[in-house]
Design a protein around this motif. Sequence first.
Motif, PDB file in Angstrom:
ATOM      1  N   UNK A  25       0.827  -1.202   0.000  1.00 31.79           N
ATOM      2  CA  UNK A  25       0.000   0.000   0.000  1.00 31.79           C
ATOM      3  C   UNK A  25       0.865   1.257   0.000  1.00 31.79           C
ATOM      4  N   UNK A  26       1.883   1.276   0.836  1.00 36.78           N
ATOM      5  CA  UNK A  26       2.741   2.458   0.949  1.00 36.78           C
ATOM      6  C   UNK A  26       3.428   2.764  -0.371  1.00 36.78           C
ATOM      7  N   UNK A  27       3.898   1.719  -1.071  1.00 39.78           N
ATOM      8  CA  UNK A  27       4.576   1.912  -2.355  1.00 39.78           C
ATOM      9  C   UNK A  27       3.646   2.551  -3.373  1.00 39.78           C
ATOM     10  N   UNK A  28       2.411   2.052  -3.449  1.00 43.57           N
ATOM     11  CA  UNK A  28       1.439   2.614  -4.393  1.00 43.57           C
ATOM     12  C   UNK A  28       1.149   4.074  -4.067  1.00 43.57           C
ATOM     13  N   UNK A  29       0.977   4.385  -2.784  1.00 43.12           N
ATOM     14  CA  UNK A  29       0.647   5.752  -2.388  1.00 43.12           C
ATOM     15  C   UNK A  29       1.812   6.711  -2.628  1.00 43.12           C
ATOM     16  N   UNK A  30       3.037   6.225  -2.433  1.00 42.47           N
ATOM     17  CA  UNK A  30       4.205   7.067  -2.704  1.00 42.47           C
ATOM     18  C   UNK A  30       4.303   7.360  -4.195  1.00 42.47           C
ATOM     19  N   UNK A  31       4.100   6.339  -5.041  1.00 47.14           N
ATOM     20  CA  UNK A  31       4.136   6.536  -6.491  1.00 47.14           C
ATOM     21  C   UNK A  31       3.026   7.488  -6.930  1.00 47.14           C
ATOM     22  N   UNK A 107     -12.668  -5.832  -1.696  1.00 46.51           N
ATOM     23  CA  UNK A 107     -13.238  -5.051  -2.798  1.00 46.51           C
ATOM     24  C   UNK A 107     -13.039  -3.558  -2.549  1.00 46.51           C
ATOM     25  N   UNK A 108     -13.250  -3.131  -1.310  1.00 47.54           N
ATOM     26  CA  UNK A 108     -13.072  -1.718  -0.961  1.00 47.54           C
ATOM     27  C   UNK A 108     -11.627  -1.282  -1.128  1.00 47.54           C
ATOM     28  N   UNK A 109     -10.698  -2.180  -0.826  1.00 48.61           N
ATOM     29  CA  UNK A 109      -9.278  -1.853  -0.981  1.00 48.61           C
ATOM     30  C   UNK A 109      -8.972  -1.474  -2.422  1.00 48.61           C
ATOM     31  N   UNK A 110      -9.438  -2.293  -3.355  1.00 46.51           N
ATOM     32  CA  UNK A 110      -9.189  -2.008  -4.771  1.00 46.51           C
ATOM     33  C   UNK A 110     -10.033  -0.834  -5.264  1.00 46.51           C
ATOM     34  N   UNK A 111     -11.226  -0.683  -4.714  1.00 45.16           N
ATOM     35  CA  UNK A 111     -12.073   0.442  -5.109  1.00 45.16           C
ATOM     36  C   UNK A 111     -11.424   1.767  -4.725  1.00 45.16           C
ATOM     37  N   UNK A 112     -10.866   1.848  -3.519  1.00 44.93           N
ATOM     38  CA  UNK A 112     -10.221   3.077  -3.078  1.00 44.93           C
ATOM     39  C   UNK A 112      -8.936   3.338  -3.862  1.00 44.93           C
ATOM     40  N   UNK A 113      -8.248   2.272  -4.240  1.00 45.46           N
ATOM     41  CA  UNK A 113      -7.078   2.467  -5.097  1.00 45.46           C
ATOM     42  C   UNK A 113      -7.496   2.995  -6.462  1.00 45.46           C
ATOM     43  N   UNK A 114      -8.631   2.510  -6.970  1.00 44.99           N
ATOM     44  CA  UNK A 114      -9.105   2.972  -8.282  1.00 44.99           C
ATOM     45  C   UNK A 114      -9.477   4.445  -8.256  1.00 44.99           C
ATOM     46  N   UNK A 115      -9.881   4.946  -7.083  1.00 48.30           N
ATOM     47  CA  UNK A 115     -10.243   6.358  -6.974  1.00 48.30           C
ATOM     48  C   UNK A 115      -9.034   7.274  -7.133  1.00 48.30           C
ATOM     49  N   UNK A 116      -7.843   6.730  -6.973  1.00 49.34           N
ATOM     50  CA  UNK A 116      -6.635   7.530  -7.198  1.00 49.34           C
ATOM     51  C   UNK A 116      -6.552   7.996  -8.646  1.00 49.34           C
ATOM     52  N   UNK A 117      -7.248   7.275  -9.527  1.00 47.88           N
ATOM     53  CA  UNK A 117      -7.258   7.647 -10.945  1.00 47.88           C
ATOM     54  C   UNK A 117      -7.809   9.047 -11.154  1.00 47.88           C
ATOM     55  N   UNK A 135      -7.715  17.228  -1.372  1.00 45.93           N
ATOM     56  CA  UNK A 135      -7.989  16.157  -2.330  1.00 45.93           C
ATOM     57  C   UNK A 135      -6.998  15.009  -2.150  1.00 45.93           C
ATOM     58  N   UNK A 136      -5.720  15.334  -2.077  1.00 43.03           N
ATOM     59  CA  UNK A 136      -4.689  14.302  -1.925  1.00 43.03           C
ATOM     60  C   UNK A 136      -4.817  13.615  -0.571  1.00 43.03           C
ATOM     61  N   UNK A 137      -5.010  14.393   0.487  1.00 43.69           N
ATOM     62  CA  UNK A 137      -5.158  13.825   1.823  1.00 43.69           C
ATOM     63  C   UNK A 137      -6.334  12.861   1.875  1.00 43.69           C
ATOM     64  N   UNK A 138      -7.437  13.253   1.252  1.00 44.50           N
ATOM     65  CA  UNK A 138      -8.632  12.419   1.257  1.00 44.50           C
ATOM     66  C   UNK A 138      -8.353  11.059   0.636  1.00 44.50           C
ATOM     67  N   UNK A 139      -7.723  11.055  -0.537  1.00 41.40           N
ATOM     68  CA  UNK A 139      -7.485   9.795  -1.237  1.00 41.40           C
ATOM     69  C   UNK A 139      -6.426   8.937  -0.539  1.00 41.40           C
ATOM     70  N   UNK A 140      -5.392   9.561  -0.026  1.00 42.01           N
ATOM     71  CA  UNK A 140      -4.371   8.800   0.699  1.00 42.01           C
ATOM     72  C   UNK A 140      -4.954   8.157   1.953  1.00 42.01           C
ATOM     73  N   UNK A 141      -5.706   8.928   2.710  1.00 38.09           N
ATOM     74  CA  UNK A 141      -6.199   8.447   4.004  1.00 38.09           C
ATOM     75  C   UNK A 141      -7.252   7.358   3.848  1.00 38.09           C
ATOM     76  N   UNK A 142      -8.115   7.445   2.836  1.00 38.84           N
ATOM     77  CA  UNK A 142      -9.150   6.428   2.688  1.00 38.84           C
ATOM     78  C   UNK A 142      -8.555   5.056   2.403  1.00 38.84           C
ATOM     79  N   UNK A 146      -9.049   1.599   4.856  1.00 40.94           N
ATOM     80  CA  UNK A 146      -9.471   0.268   4.420  1.00 40.94           C
ATOM     81  C   UNK A 146      -8.441  -0.782   4.847  1.00 40.94           C
ATOM     82  N   UNK A 147      -7.162  -0.418   4.815  1.00 37.20           N
ATOM     83  CA  UNK A 147      -6.119  -1.327   5.308  1.00 37.20           C
ATOM     84  C   UNK A 147      -6.371  -1.664   6.776  1.00 37.20           C
TER      85      UNK A 147
END
Length: 266
Positions: A25-31, A107-117, A135-142, A146-147
Amino acid sequence: MEASKSASLPAVVQISGVYTDPWYMITILILYLYFVTKAGPQFMELRKAYELKRLILAHNLIQVVSCVYVIKEVFFITDNTILYFWKCRDIGSSPEHVRRYYSLAYFLFWLKLSELLETVIFVLRKKQKQVSKLHIFHHLSTVTLVYLLINHNENGDAAYFSVFLNSIVHVFMYSYYFLAAVADKKIVQALWPVKKSITVMQMTQFALILVQVACQIVLCGTPPLQIIYFSAVIVGMFYGFLDFYNSAYQGSQRCKNLSPSPEVGK
């Protein structure tokens, strides 16, 4: 339920490393953070903005359908009692409830990752002003919440109350974004009050979530570290949206061109 307890779960709900290893999760959020704040703007600096209308429509439609599915599953997992948010709960004793509890969490884990799009779309359309700190804080924190839902939830299916509220708000929000993307300007202008209502709904959900947090602390003895982090995120988002509301809807007429929330899918 702690990740370390996953060995005692039925095989159908064994938690894989993707969900338990925080570094994934951390790697994806950093990227994500690197792209939307530095690499993406640099890439677009000498390029024309992309239209991406089909991608935007598909993203909004997928989000609406996904949120309807989430609402349906929450009703099943909680035996249609999710609105009794003050009650202390476990995740149920039947294998089917346990399986669907974790299936929904995955499912929520992948859904929240998809919202990064959404942020990536902003960058590729050269709408960098919409890539706000909130905006960034919202997406990172959600994603992190879920984690925690998967690995460190000790509130049982009561933890799905915030998911339930958020999914209802997102059904309205992404439906509006989808309509705004295909409608002509006159219709979009006529729907201007809906923008304000969506932001009010967002703030209301955060207020209700904080009420539930208070009930869980008093009645259920929720572990303090989890509550502190969760509450800090919700309070931060509430005040962020409140600030947005005051600047966008209480300001001058020019603010009508602003989007209704920091997580626009347009």
